[in-house]
Design a protein around this motif. Structure first.
Motif, PDB file in Angstrom:
ATOM      1  N   ILE B 236       1.030  -1.206  -0.089  1.00 55.98           N
ATOM      2  CA  ILE B 236       0.008   0.200   0.212  1.00 55.98           C
ATOM      3  C   ILE B 236       1.049   1.346  -0.141  1.00 55.98           C
ATOM      4  O   ILE B 236       1.889   1.420   0.739  1.00 55.98           O
ATOM      5  CB  ILE B 236      -1.006  -0.075   1.112  1.00 55.98           C
ATOM      6  N   THR B 237       0.579   2.348  -0.836  1.00 58.69           N
ATOM      7  CA  THR B 237       0.883   3.350  -0.705  1.00 58.69           C
ATOM      8  C   THR B 237       0.051   4.612  -0.551  1.00 58.69           C
ATOM      9  O   THR B 237      -1.299   4.297  -1.032  1.00 58.69           O
ATOM     10  CB  THR B 237       1.755   3.670  -2.127  1.00 58.69           C
ATOM     11  N   HIS B 260       7.651  13.279  -5.110  1.00 54.68           N
ATOM     12  CA  HIS B 260       8.605  12.984  -4.001  1.00 54.68           C
ATOM     13  C   HIS B 260       8.476  11.804  -3.432  1.00 54.68           C
ATOM     14  O   HIS B 260       8.733  11.584  -1.923  1.00 54.68           O
ATOM     15  CB  HIS B 260       8.727  14.347  -3.233  1.00 54.68           C
ATOM     16  N   GLY B 261       7.678  10.901  -3.661  1.00 52.27           N
ATOM     17  CA  GLY B 261       7.530   9.637  -3.172  1.00 52.27           C
ATOM     18  C   GLY B 261       8.552   8.750  -3.156  1.00 52.27           C
ATOM     19  O   GLY B 261       9.500   9.206  -3.768  1.00 52.27           O
ATOM     20  N   THR B 262       8.638   7.556  -2.607  1.00 55.36           N
ATOM     21  CA  THR B 262       9.889   6.848  -2.445  1.00 55.36           C
ATOM     22  C   THR B 262       9.937   6.101  -3.781  1.00 55.36           C
ATOM     23  O   THR B 262       8.902   6.003  -4.444  1.00 55.36           O
ATOM     24  CB  THR B 262       9.607   5.763  -1.569  1.00 55.36           C
ATOM     25  N   GLN B 398       8.000  12.414   4.159  1.00 56.77           N
ATOM     26  CA  GLN B 398       8.842  11.066   3.954  1.00 56.77           C
ATOM     27  C   GLN B 398       9.350  10.908   5.231  1.00 56.77           C
ATOM     28  O   GLN B 398       9.385   9.515   5.236  1.00 56.77           O
ATOM     29  CB  GLN B 398      10.203  11.685   3.224  1.00 56.77           C
ATOM     30  N   TRP B 399       9.440  11.611   6.158  1.00 57.43           N
ATOM     31  CA  TRP B 399      10.273  11.096   7.241  1.00 57.43           C
ATOM     32  C   TRP B 399       9.661  11.080   8.746  1.00 57.43           C
ATOM     33  O   TRP B 399      10.314  10.415   9.566  1.00 57.43           O
ATOM     34  CB  TRP B 399      11.726  12.135   7.727  1.00 57.43           C
ATOM     35  N   MET B 548      13.095  12.522  -6.509  1.00 52.81           N
ATOM     36  CA  MET B 548      12.250  13.493  -7.419  1.00 52.81           C
ATOM     37  C   MET B 548      11.926  12.913  -8.787  1.00 52.81           C
ATOM     38  O   MET B 548      12.772  12.507  -9.523  1.00 52.81           O
ATOM     39  CB  MET B 548      13.017  14.778  -7.343  1.00 52.81           C
ATOM     40  N   VAL B 549      10.681  13.073  -9.276  1.00 51.63           N
ATOM     41  CA  VAL B 549      10.456  12.899 -10.314  1.00 51.63           C
ATOM     42  C   VAL B 549      10.090  14.030 -11.242  1.00 51.63           C
ATOM     43  O   VAL B 549       8.991  14.774 -10.446  1.00 51.63           O
ATOM     44  CB  VAL B 549       8.960  11.745 -10.400  1.00 51.63           C
ATOM     45  N   PRO B 550      10.883  14.535 -11.906  1.00 52.05           N
ATOM     46  CA  PRO B 550      10.655  15.935 -12.504  1.00 52.05           C
ATOM     47  C   PRO B 550       9.351  16.016 -13.158  1.00 52.05           C
ATOM     48  O   PRO B 550       8.653  15.177 -13.761  1.00 52.05           O
ATOM     49  CB  PRO B 550      11.932  16.125 -13.593  1.00 52.05           C
ATOM     50  N   ALA B 551       8.614  17.116 -13.103  1.00 52.65           N
ATOM     51  CA  ALA B 551       7.228  17.442 -13.932  1.00 52.65           C
ATOM     52  C   ALA B 551       7.369  17.099 -15.127  1.00 52.65           C
ATOM     53  O   ALA B 551       8.142  17.334 -15.904  1.00 52.65           O
ATOM     54  CB  ALA B 551       6.959  18.854 -13.712  1.00 52.65           C
ATOM     55  N   GLY B 552       6.297  16.281 -15.646  1.00 52.42           N
ATOM     56  CA  GLY B 552       6.189  15.815 -16.946  1.00 52.42           C
ATOM     57  C   GLY B 552       6.811  14.549 -17.273  1.00 52.42           C
ATOM     58  O   GLY B 552       6.983  14.002 -18.510  1.00 52.42           O
ATOM     59  N   HIS B 553       7.526  13.875 -16.186  1.00 52.98           N
ATOM     60  CA  HIS B 553       8.073  12.543 -16.437  1.00 52.98           C
ATOM     61  C   HIS B 553       7.330  11.280 -15.756  1.00 52.98           C
ATOM     62  O   HIS B 553       6.549  11.586 -15.153  1.00 52.98           O
ATOM     63  CB  HIS B 553       9.733  12.565 -15.758  1.00 52.98           C
ATOM     64  N   ALA B 554       7.537  10.214 -16.515  1.00 53.60           N
ATOM     65  CA  ALA B 554       7.007   8.943 -15.892  1.00 53.60           C
ATOM     66  C   ALA B 554       7.314   8.924 -14.508  1.00 53.60           C
ATOM     67  O   ALA B 554       8.564   9.209 -14.061  1.00 53.60           O
ATOM     68  CB  ALA B 554       7.278   8.005 -16.760  1.00 53.60           C
ATOM     69  N   LEU B 555       6.717   8.191 -13.804  1.00 50.48           N
ATOM     70  CA  LEU B 555       6.908   8.058 -12.415  1.00 50.48           C
ATOM     71  C   LEU B 555       8.357   7.151 -12.128  1.00 50.48           C
ATOM     72  O   LEU B 555       8.775   7.494 -10.931  1.00 50.48           O
ATOM     73  CB  LEU B 555       6.041   7.089 -11.440  1.00 50.48           C
ATOM     74  N   ASP B 556       8.699   6.321 -12.895  1.00 50.15           N
ATOM     75  CA  ASP B 556      10.032   5.555 -12.790  1.00 50.15           C
ATOM     76  C   ASP B 556      11.042   6.468 -13.242  1.00 50.15           C
ATOM     77  O   ASP B 556      12.130   5.737 -13.313  1.00 50.15           O
ATOM     78  CB  ASP B 556       9.664   4.153 -13.569  1.00 50.15           C
TER      79      ASP B 556
END
Lengths: 187, 562
Positions: B236-237, B260-262, B398-399, B548-556
């Motif tokens: 679960i996330t 900014h997720g894991t 996150q922490w 960090m996933v830069p804006a407009g990029h896929a989550l991976d």
């Protein structure tokens, strides 16, 4: 694709602003919007003509349903319906052109409702394609002014009642669950 | 029966609704109401700025689940509430805001302190009312509380003209609400057929992942979410607003997903074949590039708001309903999946080991992550935490390791800087006796720090942990990464005030932390202190939030710390 959406709303102050505000805030386009009281003075009917793909129309229906003052929403495009618009057109009319003009008016079962030395005013009702065809034919005479009511429509068969909300859009996936629910409650 | 004035009727109506606290500030058009409030028994929390009143009411609402109430005057006071209303609206927080208005005959005449508040607040409220007749008042208040607190909750505004507040009629509070166009009970009831289909999909899935948001919090579905995970073993996330709905100390927790997720939460979502979304709305900060989001997954979406479903991503199994009853039914239909999805769980464990959250150490600078980690430990991960917006907010997410419901109170949708401190005041009044910590940034805090006086005057014992990095840190981070290190307008350090002195001047006890060794003792002292505290922490100035996933990029497509 063009959709005609019929919306029953509470007949109070500010409701029109709520509905039109929703369209502008979410970037939906309205082709026309007509409002009038129904036989129940506490309820008004809005007929909204809007363009969009299934996803957009689905969102429009759901967002309209979310408004507290909206009682019922129906996408009439999904069923057999009667749509009408009334248009007043002031056309340049010279003694030479009057006869030809009269012919068009009678072909479209329109009416001359005003005459002055330089122009005549024609009243025509019909669906969108009829109105467009007539305006096209009148254009060469010189159209001076046009006033349109916007489309109003009703379904041929079903009636929109004011008992509670239901979404009757076609593409709505949420609707699937709602429909099965009503089925159940009938059992 | 004796007649009461509109103002008295309003106050009596609030009492009928069980209101205890009112956040507000008086002015011309609301004077009759404040006069009625004076000896009414309702407790007024006098703010220094109306934005603060709305955030306090919002924080109260999120901490308790009951609408918070603010009362302010017309014109500029009413326009000052707009940010607070929009914040509450984006995050579906229950709130009732009452604004004074010029007399009905003067409306539209550009009178002194007149603003078209109904027009201005229409797009940022769930609903709003203008009361034109004192006889409509009780019904309006009843409806306002009902609308704010039911269905998908949200802010409701009542615009209250001064002549209506002086007009008299008999007071009779309605027992029931019946609004033709708003019947949340109908939508909240789950549809068994859809739930059965979803359960079947869950039982067949090989790589399932739960994605839980604020809707589950609003529905108080803590037990049900825990049961679903414990029963099935599905990882679960949560979204930032979903934090606290599931203990992050639990082995099935992937913690937060999104920008900014894991790394492992984002990988799990991207690799899943079934994404079970529970009261979440597929915000762009969660999904990243939308057409590359969860590319192999079928999606189950449980939401009380039909308009959330298929709004941005196509949903395969829509379930319109209140999260709690839906999960109760769903839990009856699902079984243990741990054996069936063993490979998937192993894969996730590998990702967890390979990409843990981490932060820099050993260069003598104090890291915000470290402070937040310690706040978590010292409060047993059970405090009510509020935040401003920016780096400190993401690090808190996150922490802290949230583990109890309604414990993370943050502006997730609108991203309102300055939200955290007033929201903490509201939350503390809603949850007296509990520890309320506001983790704030120097940029955010300065937007509403005038409320220090309010906390001090009413002795509201919130603990402010102020992360002072001398920057608008998140702006600085984006400028470093995407704007060629041109730090335009992001440097606060040279002009920041002495926060310790400011706190002291407002009567708030304060502590200074400039060495790592001081962190724990200062936090211990602050948490023990009986009253409001500000802990001023001089933290590393140029850190970035990773992953960090830069804006407009896929989550991976994650940037992680080297």
């Amino acid at each position: 694709m063009k959709h005609i959406i019929s919306v029953l709303v509470e007949n109070h102050f500010g409701v029109l602003a709520h509905v039109s505000g929703l369209f502008s805030a979410r970037g939906f386009n309205i082709d026309s919007l007509a409002v009038g009281e129904t036989d129940d003075p506490t309820v008004s009917r809005m007929t909204i003509v809007a363009q969009g793909d299934d996803r957009i129309i689905d969102q429009i229906m759901k967002q309209l349903n979310k408004l507290i003052d909206v009682i019922k929403v129906q996408d009439l495009t999904q069923e057999e319906m009667i749509e009408r618009e009334l248009v007043l057109v002031k056309v340049t009319a010279t003694p030479a052109s009057r006869a030809a003009l009269m012919q068009i008016v009678s072909t479209f079962r329109a009416k001359i409702v005003g005459v002055n030395p330089k122009s005549v005013t024609v009243e025509v009702t019909g669906n969108e394609s009829k109105i467009d065809a007539m305006l096209e034919l009148l254009r060469p005479f010189g159209i001076r002014e046009v006033a349109r009511t916007g489309t109003i429509a009703v379904s041929r068969a079903s009636e929109l009642s004011t008992n509670g909300k239901d979404v009757s859009s076609s593409s709505s996936s949420a609707k699937v669950s709602k429909k099965s629910k009503t089925k159940k409650s009938k059992k | 029966m004796a007649e009461l004035t509109g103002a008295q009727i309003l106050i009596e109506s609030l009492k009928q609704e069980g209101v205890e606290y009112v956040f507000g500030l008086p002015g011309g058009a609301i004077l009759p109401t404040f006069d009625a409030l004076y000896d009414s028994g309702l407790k007024l929390i006098l703010v220094r700025h109306e934005q603060g009143a709305t955030h306090m009411a919002d924080g109260f609402g999120r901490a308790t689940g009951r609408p918070g109430v603010c009362i302010v005057t017309s014109g500029p006071a009413a326009t000052n509430t707009v940010t607070g209303l929009a914040t509450a609206y984006m995050d579906s927080a229950p709130l009732v805001c009452i604004t004074g208005q010029v007399a009905t005959h003067a409306i539209g005449s550009d009178a002194f302190q007149e603003a078209d508040v109904i027009g201005i607040t229409r797009p940022v409220t769930k609903h709003n009312f203008l009361v034109r007749d004192v006889r409509q008042l009780t019904r309006t208040v009843k409806e306002a509380f009902y609308i704010a607190g039911t269905g998908r909750p949200g802010p409701v505004l009542i615009d209250f003209p001064v002549d209506v507040s002086r007009a008299k009629c008999e007071f009779q509070y309605p027992k029931e609400v019946n609004i033709r166009g708003y019947q949340p009970k109908k939508t909240a009831a789950p549809d068994s057929e859809q739930i059965e289909k979803a359960a079947e999909a869950i039982m067949q899935s090989k790589r399932p992942c739960l994605y839980v948001g604020g809707g589950a919090v609003a529905s108080d579905a803590y037990k049900e979410v825990l049961e679903l995970v414990d029963k099935t073993g599905i990882p679960i996330t949560t979204t930032v607003l979903g934090l606290g709905i599931f203990p992050e100390t639990h082995p099935s927790s992937l913690r937060m997903l999104g920008m900014h997720g894991t790394v492992y939460a984002n990988y799990a979502v991207q690799g899943s074949d079934l994404l079970i979304s529970v009261g979440a709305r597929f915000d762009d900060r969660v999904t990243g590039k939308i057409d590359k989001f969860a590319p192999h997954a079928k999606i189950i979406h449980i939401d009380i708001d039909p308009s959330s479903i298929s709004k941005t991503v196509k949903v395969h199994y829509p379930i319109v309903g209140d999260v709690k009853p839906v999960l109760k039914e769903l839990n009856k239909l699902v079984k243990d999946k741990r054996k069936q999805i063993k490979d998937w769980l192993t894969q996730i464990e590998e990702w967890k080991k390979k990409h843990p959250l981490k932060y820099r150490e050993g260069d003598g600078q104090i890291r915000q992550e470290y402070i937040i980690e310690k706040v978590g430990e010292l409060t047993d991960h059970k405090a009510v935490v509020t935040t401003g917006v920016g780096q400190h907010q993401m690090w808190t997410a996150q922490w802290y390791q949230f583990s109890s419901p309604r414990s993370m109170i943050t502006s997730g949708g609108l991203g309102t800087m300055g939200y955290g401190f007033p929201a903490a005041i509201g939350a503390q009044l809603g949850r007296p006796g509990e520890t309320v910590v506001c983790i704030d940034g120097d940029g955010s805090f300065q937007m509403t720090m005038c409320e220090l006086v309010t906390a001090s005057h009413y002795k509201i014992p919130v603990k402010i942990i102020l992360m002072d990095n001398g920057h608008h840190g998140m702006v600085r981070q984006w400028q470093e990464l995407f704007y060629n290190r041109r730090f335009s307008g992001s440097q606060l350090g040279p002009s920041n005030p002495d926060f310790v002195k400011i706190a002291e001047a407002c009567g708030v006890f304060s502590l200074q932390v400039s060495e790592k060794e001081q962190v724990v003792p200062a936090l211990e002292k602050a948490l023990k202190h009986d009253g409001p505290v500000l802990v001023h922490c001089k933290v590393a100035k140029e850190d970035n939030v990773y992953p960090m996933v830069p804006a407009g990029h896929a989550l991976d497509q994650v940037m992680d710390m080297a």
